[in-house]
Write a protein that holds these residues in place. Structure first.
Motif, short mmCIF file in Angstrom:
data_model
loop_
_atom_site.label_atom_id
_atom_site.label_comp_id
_atom_site.label_asym_id
_atom_site.label_seq_id
_atom_site.Cartn_x
_atom_site.Cartn_y
_atom_site.Cartn_z
N TYR A 32 -11.10 -17.73 -24.56
CA TYR A 32 -11.28 -16.71 -23.51
C TYR A 32 -12.32 -16.84 -22.47
O TYR A 32 -13.40 -17.21 -22.99
CB TYR A 32 -11.37 -15.33 -24.18
CG TYR A 32 -10.25 -14.88 -24.99
CD1 TYR A 32 -10.38 -15.16 -26.37
CD2 TYR A 32 -9.04 -14.54 -24.73
CE1 TYR A 32 -9.17 -14.91 -27.27
CE2 TYR A 32 -8.17 -14.14 -25.51
CZ TYR A 32 -8.18 -14.34 -26.82
OH TYR A 32 -7.06 -14.02 -27.58
N ASP A 99 -10.47 -12.54 -21.27
CA ASP A 99 -9.37 -12.95 -20.38
C ASP A 99 -8.93 -14.19 -20.73
O ASP A 99 -9.58 -15.31 -21.11
CB ASP A 99 -10.24 -13.17 -18.94
CG ASP A 99 -8.84 -13.84 -18.06
OD1 ASP A 99 -9.42 -14.34 -16.82
OD2 ASP A 99 -7.82 -13.51 -18.14
N SER A 100 -7.57 -14.00 -21.12
CA SER A 100 -6.96 -15.41 -21.59
C SER A 100 -6.32 -15.98 -20.57
O SER A 100 -5.61 -16.95 -20.64
CB SER A 100 -5.78 -14.90 -22.60
OG SER A 100 -4.96 -13.89 -21.87
N GLY A 101 -6.38 -15.69 -19.31
CA GLY A 101 -5.77 -16.63 -18.51
C GLY A 101 -6.52 -17.90 -18.08
O GLY A 101 -7.58 -18.06 -18.66
N THR A 105 -12.42 -15.76 -13.60
CA THR A 105 -12.36 -14.61 -12.83
C THR A 105 -13.25 -13.74 -13.00
O THR A 105 -13.78 -13.36 -14.20
CB THR A 105 -10.80 -14.00 -12.88
OG1 THR A 105 -10.81 -12.96 -12.01
CG2 THR A 105 -10.58 -13.52 -14.31
N THR A 107 -12.31 -10.35 -11.79
CA THR A 107 -11.74 -9.20 -11.46
C THR A 107 -11.44 -8.50 -12.74
O THR A 107 -10.70 -8.91 -13.75
CB THR A 107 -10.39 -9.79 -10.79
OG1 THR A 107 -10.88 -10.65 -9.54
CG2 THR A 107 -9.40 -8.54 -10.33
N SER A 109 -9.15 -6.19 -13.53
CA SER A 109 -7.66 -5.91 -13.78
C SER A 109 -7.08 -7.28 -14.37
O SER A 109 -6.17 -7.25 -15.27
CB SER A 109 -6.85 -5.67 -12.43
OG SER A 109 -7.09 -6.55 -11.74
N ARG A 110 -7.92 -8.48 -14.43
CA ARG A 110 -7.46 -9.75 -15.16
C ARG A 110 -7.83 -9.61 -16.58
O ARG A 110 -7.20 -10.38 -17.25
CB ARG A 110 -7.96 -10.95 -14.26
CG ARG A 110 -7.42 -10.90 -12.97
CD ARG A 110 -6.25 -11.33 -12.69
NE ARG A 110 -5.81 -12.68 -13.28
CZ ARG A 110 -6.14 -13.86 -12.70
NH1 ARG A 110 -6.58 -13.94 -11.44
NH2 ARG A 110 -5.88 -15.04 -13.28
N TYR A 111 -8.43 -8.78 -17.11
CA TYR A 111 -9.16 -9.00 -18.35
C TYR A 111 -8.17 -8.24 -19.20
O TYR A 111 -7.89 -7.15 -18.98
CB TYR A 111 -10.46 -8.45 -18.46
CG TYR A 111 -11.80 -9.49 -18.07
CD1 TYR A 111 -11.82 -9.91 -16.57
CD2 TYR A 111 -12.43 -10.17 -18.93
CE1 TYR A 111 -12.70 -10.68 -16.18
CE2 TYR A 111 -13.34 -11.43 -18.41
CZ TYR A 111 -13.28 -11.40 -17.28
OH TYR A 111 -14.22 -12.39 -16.55
N ASP A 112 -7.65 -9.00 -20.42
CA ASP A 112 -6.76 -8.27 -21.34
C ASP A 112 -7.25 -7.69 -22.47
O ASP A 112 -6.60 -6.75 -22.80
CB ASP A 112 -5.99 -9.66 -21.80
CG ASP A 112 -5.42 -10.56 -20.72
OD1 ASP A 112 -5.98 -11.64 -20.94
OD2 ASP A 112 -4.64 -10.38 -19.90
N TRP A 114 -10.48 -5.22 -24.35
CA TRP A 114 -11.71 -4.64 -24.09
C TRP A 114 -12.44 -4.12 -25.62
O TRP A 114 -11.51 -3.59 -26.28
CB TRP A 114 -11.50 -3.62 -23.14
CG TRP A 114 -11.14 -3.99 -21.93
CD1 TRP A 114 -9.89 -4.34 -21.39
CD2 TRP A 114 -12.07 -4.15 -20.49
NE1 TRP A 114 -9.87 -4.76 -20.04
CE2 TRP A 114 -11.46 -4.64 -19.63
CE3 TRP A 114 -13.45 -3.83 -20.51
CZ2 TRP A 114 -11.79 -5.11 -18.47
CZ3 TRP A 114 -13.89 -3.98 -19.24
CH2 TRP A 114 -13.02 -4.48 -18.22
#
Length: 124
Positions: A32, A99-101, A105, A107, A109-112, A114
């Motif tokens: 991540y 964030d697994s993207g 980033t 941003t 909203s991009r973090y999956d 918390w």
């Protein structure tokens, strides 16, 4: 999926320091991009710092640049936020997020995933 738990928050005087930790379980942290965010009373949650999977890329909120340092120890499955020269305006609940993207980033909203957050209070 990964579970995140923050620790290290507390009450500190202006100019003091705190070190926040974010311990991950369930999956390896190296999968991540990791970020720290904060939310002050009555305000929206905002980005503070982010670090890429290997630590080779880092980004900071302008107002914390030079005072805060994000780091990670993938072997310990932990991310850190060293906060120095703290100011009253740093008072907030601090959250770590994963964030697994594929793209680095900052941003929110991009973090999956918390954590529940840890309170940081800086007294004047």
């Amino acid at each position: 999926q990964v579970q995140l738990v923050e620790s290290g928050g507390g009450l500190v005087q202006t100019g003091g320091s705190l070190r926040l930790s974010c311990a991950a379980s369930g999956r390896m942290l190296s999968s991540y991009v990791m970020g720290w965010f904060r939310q002050a009373p009555g305000k929206e949650r905002e980005f503070v710092a982010a670090i890429s999977r290997t630590g080779g890329r880092i980004s900071y909120l302008d107002s914390v640049e030079g005072r805060f340092t994000i780091s990670r120890d993938n072997a310990k499955n932990t991310v850190y936020l060293q906060m120095n020269s703290l100011k009253p305006e740093d008072t907030a609940v601090y959250y770590c997020a994963a964030d697994s993207g594929a793209v680095f980033t900052t941003t929110l909203s991009r973090y999956d995933y918390w954590g529940p957050g840890t309170q940081v209070t800086v007294s004047s």
